[in-house]
Design a protein around this motif. Structure first.
Motif, PDB file in Angstrom:
ATOM      1  N   VAL A 131      12.935 -46.473 -36.875  1.00 43.58           N
ATOM      2  CA  VAL A 131      13.406 -47.594 -36.052  1.00 43.58           C
ATOM      3  C   VAL A 131      13.559 -48.864 -36.890  1.00 43.58           C
ATOM      4  N   VAL A 132      12.572 -49.158 -37.702  1.00 44.16           N
ATOM      5  CA  VAL A 132      12.611 -50.403 -38.481  1.00 44.16           C
ATOM      6  C   VAL A 132      13.749 -50.372 -39.501  1.00 44.16           C
TER       7      VAL A 132
ATOM      8  N   VAL B  96      28.510 -50.268 -41.326  1.00 41.74           N
ATOM      9  CA  VAL B  96      28.151 -49.721 -42.637  1.00 41.74           C
ATOM     10  C   VAL B  96      26.647 -49.846 -42.876  1.00 41.74           C
ATOM     11  N   PHE B  97      26.072 -51.004 -42.583  1.00 41.77           N
ATOM     12  CA  PHE B  97      24.642 -51.196 -42.827  1.00 41.77           C
ATOM     13  C   PHE B  97      23.792 -50.444 -41.809  1.00 41.77           C
ATOM     14  N   LEU B  98      24.310 -50.210 -40.607  1.00 48.48           N
ATOM     15  CA  LEU B  98      23.595 -49.362 -39.648  1.00 48.48           C
ATOM     16  C   LEU B  98      23.465 -47.962 -40.214  1.00 48.48           C
ATOM     17  N   LEU B  99      24.538 -47.441 -40.792  1.00 46.09           N
ATOM     18  CA  LEU B  99      24.485 -46.101 -41.386  1.00 46.09           C
ATOM     19  C   LEU B  99      23.559 -46.084 -42.606  1.00 46.09           C
ATOM     20  N   LEU B 100      23.642 -47.135 -43.431  1.00 44.43           N
ATOM     21  CA  LEU B 100      22.750 -47.203 -44.591  1.00 44.43           C
ATOM     22  C   LEU B 100      21.286 -47.301 -44.164  1.00 44.43           C
ATOM     23  N   GLY B 101      21.011 -48.068 -43.121  1.00 39.25           N
ATOM     24  CA  GLY B 101      19.643 -48.175 -42.608  1.00 39.25           C
ATOM     25  C   GLY B 101      19.148 -46.844 -42.071  1.00 39.25           C
TER      26      GLY B 101
END
Length: 122
Positions: A52-53, A78-83
């Motif tokens: 989650v974090v 993009v950053f959601l996928l990287l996270g």
């Protein structure tokens, strides 16, 4: 002129550390077998928190960059996928015992070190 004292040896330091740990365990009422062993609930909570974090941090970084660069919503996606990928990697490292604190790999190494069969509990 002052005499040069010889520094304490590592064996002396090791003996003092062991004595201090024994006193701490005796004072706290915990034995050495209880310290550092993760419970199933704790491991599950850590896995959930890692996932989650990491997704939230990735999404937040992407949202902030989108707001700053006026590129919405591409950087957030993009950053959601990287996270998400980093969260999966953290959970993988956790389960393989690459993390030094908890993990099934760490528990297996401890069990192997104690001469137990790690597959016996599962």
């Amino acid at each position: 002129m002052a005499d040069h004292e010889t520094p304490p040896s590592f064996d002396d330091l090791d003996a003092r550390l062991r004595a201090a740990r024994a006193r701490e365990e005796e004072d706290s009422g915990r034995g050495p077998e209880r310290r550092g062993t993760p419970s199933g609930m704790g491991l599950g909570m850590r896995i959930g928190a890692e996932l989650v974090v990491s997704v939230l941090v990735g999404t937040g970084i992407g949202w902030a960059l989108d707001a700053w660069l006026k590129t919405a919503p591409w950087l957030m996606v993009v950053f959601l996928l990287l996270g998400g990928a980093s969260g999966v990697m953290n959970v993988y490292r956790l389960m393989r015992g690459m993390d030094e604190t908890v993990g099934l790999g760490q528990a297996q190494r401890r069990a192997e070190g104690a001469g137990e069969d790690p597959a016996k509990d599962h």
